[in-house]
Design a protein around this motif. Structure first.
Motif, PDB file in Angstrom:
ATOM      1  N   VAL A  22      64.431  -5.805 -72.455  1.00 37.39           N
ATOM      2  CA  VAL A  22      64.657  -6.875 -73.250  1.00 37.39           C
ATOM      3  C   VAL A  22      66.325  -7.384 -72.958  1.00 37.39           C
ATOM      4  N   ALA A  23      66.922  -5.892 -73.097  1.00 39.64           N
ATOM      5  CA  ALA A  23      68.535  -6.155 -73.194  1.00 39.64           C
ATOM      6  C   ALA A  23      69.005  -4.970 -72.995  1.00 39.64           C
ATOM      7  N   ASP A 133      62.572 -13.813 -78.422  1.00 41.33           N
ATOM      8  CA  ASP A 133      63.666 -14.846 -78.606  1.00 41.33           C
ATOM      9  C   ASP A 133      64.140 -14.658 -80.399  1.00 41.33           C
ATOM     10  N   THR A 136      65.975 -11.532 -80.427  1.00 44.51           N
ATOM     11  CA  THR A 136      67.522 -11.746 -80.059  1.00 44.51           C
ATOM     12  C   THR A 136      68.305 -12.648 -80.952  1.00 44.51           C
ATOM     13  N   GLU A 137      67.833 -13.749 -81.529  1.00 45.17           N
ATOM     14  CA  GLU A 137      68.343 -14.551 -82.250  1.00 45.17           C
ATOM     15  C   GLU A 137      68.732 -13.748 -83.553  1.00 45.17           C
ATOM     16  N   LEU A 139      69.439 -10.520 -83.728  1.00 40.85           N
ATOM     17  CA  LEU A 139      70.522  -9.664 -83.398  1.00 40.85           C
ATOM     18  C   LEU A 139      72.015 -10.369 -83.235  1.00 40.85           C
TER      19      LEU A 139
END
Length: 141
Positions: A22-23, A133, A136-137, A139
């Motif tokens: 994811v990241a 999404d 991550t928003e 985060l």
């Protein structure tokens, strides 16, 4: 030296097979489990040859704690889960990894453990992306 260590990082083949990147956070790769039964993510410190938290340097231990708490809080907020489970078990896959799972009453095997329960169910692309999404928003906030 730090860049060299990260560029040589090798992810265990089982983790690569069962998760999706994811990241990349400061220390860890944030990965999503390929199992739609639970909102289930994993942090993998980008350090080779480490199987226990205490094998990390004190700074890496602090960063892992920070990243774990940050992801757990974001996942709870993104899903509205009643409980967020965090575990670093590693009995089968020895490479250090931390599971972060959002749990809610009525989910598969609630309130029992998720490990070894049933068969993984794949995400459809849209549902997977929506969860990523949302996480991550949260985060970023």
């Amino acid at each position: 030296m730090q860049e060299e260590r990260l560029s040589e990082f090798e992810l265990d083949a089982r983790l690569a097979r069962d998760t999706e990147l994811v990241a990349s956070l400061g220390l860890c790769q944030l990965r999503m489990m390929k199992d739609s039964r639970w909102p289930w993510f994993m942090l993998v410190p980008q350090r080779n040859g480490v199987s226990e938290v205490f094998e990390l340097t004190p700074l890496d231990q602090a960063i892992l704690t920070f990243e774990t708490n940050t992801v757990a809080a974001a996942l709870k907020k993104a899903t509205g889960a009643e409980k967020t489970n965090v575990a670093a078990i590693g009995n089968i896959v020895r490479q250090l990894h931390v599971h972060i799972v959002a749990r809610s009453e009525g989910d598969p095997n609630w309130p029992g453990p998720i490990w070894g329960f049933g068969q993984a169910e794949s995400y459809d692309d849209a549902a997977r992306q929506i969860l990523i999404d949302r996480l991550t928003e949260n985060l970023a906030s």
